[in-house]
Design an enzyme around this catalytic site. Sequence first.
Site, PDB file in Angstrom:
ATOM      1  N   ASP A   1       0.833  -1.201   0.000  1.00  0.00           N
ATOM      2  CA  ASP A   1       0.000   0.000   0.000  1.00  0.00           C
ATOM      3  C   ASP A   1       0.872   1.257   0.000  1.00  0.00           C
ATOM      4  OD1 ASP A   1      -2.382   1.439   0.247  1.00  0.00           O
ATOM      5  OD2 ASP A   1      -2.299   1.431   2.437  1.00  0.00           O
ATOM      6  N   HIS A   2       0.539   2.213  -0.855  1.00  0.00           N
ATOM      7  CA  HIS A   2       1.262   3.500  -0.919  1.00  0.00           C
ATOM      8  C   HIS A   2       2.772   3.329  -1.030  1.00  0.00           C
ATOM      9  CE1 HIS A   2      -2.097   6.278  -0.396  1.00  0.00           C
ATOM     10  NE2 HIS A   2      -2.601   5.395   0.445  1.00  0.00           N
TER      11      HIS A   2
ATOM     12  N   ASN B   1     -10.126   0.698   0.925  1.00  0.00           N
ATOM     13  CA  ASN B   1      -9.054   0.628   1.926  1.00  0.00           C
ATOM     14  C   ASN B   1      -9.613   1.073   3.268  1.00  0.00           C
ATOM     15  OD1 ASN B   1      -7.511   0.103  -0.327  1.00  0.00           O
ATOM     16  ND2 ASN B   1      -5.850   1.463   0.294  1.00  0.00           N
TER      17      ASN B   1
HETATM   18 ZN   LIG Z   1      -4.472   5.207   1.216  1.00  0.00          ZN
END
Ligand SMILES: [Zn+2]
Length: 284
Positions: A81-82, A230
Site C-alpha cells: 500500500d502507498h 481501503n
Molecule cells: Zn491510502
Amino acid sequence: MLVTLKEVLKDAENNQVAVGSFNTPNLESILAVLGAAEELNVPVILMHAQVHEEIMPLDIIGPVMLEKAEKARIPVCVHLDHGESVDYIARAFKLGFTSAMYDGSLLPFEENVAKTCQVVEMAKAYGASVEAEIGTLGKRECGGADDGEGAQIYTDPEDAERFVKETGIDALACSFGTAHGLYLKEPKLDMGVLEGVRQRVSLPLVMHGGSGVSEDDYRAVIARGVRKINYYTYMAKAGGEAVREMMQRSGDQPVYFHDIFTVGMQAMKQNVKRALQVFNMQVM
Ligand SMILES: [Zn+2]
C-alpha cells in the site's frame, strides 16, 4: 489461496461489490482480517503500507502475510500500500506480493506516469498487479486525526482517462472527498467526481480512507464502480479501545501480554466483519 489484485477485482466487478482491503502491520490484524473473511466466505486484501515500515518491517511481516494468504480458504491478495519508491515496491514483489500501489500522486502528472509505467513493467515480470493514484488525498496512511493539513486535490476525470491509457495499470485510486485517518467532521463525498471518472475509465476504482464513511455512502460508491475499499483506522481503533477497556476492568489484577493481543484481535475481527458485510452486501 493467494491471488492477484486483478483477479480479485474482476470477481468484484462481476458481483457488483467491493473487496475489503486492510493494513495488517502485526500478526493479530492478519488473523483478524482472514478470520472475518473466512467466516463470511468473501475474498479479501491484506496490505502493508510503506509508511508502516517503522512499526513493522516489510521483511518480517511480508512472509507471514503471504504464508497465511496461501493457506486461507478464500481468495486473498497480498498488496503493498502507498509504495512511494520503486525500490521498496521491488522488495515486495521479490517476497511474492501479488500487487502494489505506486503512489506518485504528489508528483507532476508526467512524472507520475513515467514512474507508474516503471512499476507496471516490473510487475509484469512477477505476474503482479498495479494500482496507482490520480488526484491526492492530501495526507498519508499514518492514522491520527484529519487535521486538515495537506490540500486535497480531487481526481480530474480527463486526467484519469489519460493516466490509465498511458500507464496500463489494473486499478485506479480516486480522490473525491475521503481522507486517511480519523475524520474531525463527517466526510462529504463528491459522487459527481466518481461518476465522471467512471464514464471515462473502465478500470475498477479504489477508495482510500474508508474508515468513518457511512453505510449509505459505501453503497453509493460501490454502485459507482468502487471495487476496492481501503479500511484501517477504525479496525485499529476498535482493537486499541478493547484493550483499554480490559485494562480498566483489570484494576489491580495482573495483566498478561498475551491477553492484550487476544482481546485486541477479537475486537478487530468483529469490526472487520461488519465492514466486509457492508462492502459485499449484494452477495450476502
Ligand atoms: Zn491510502
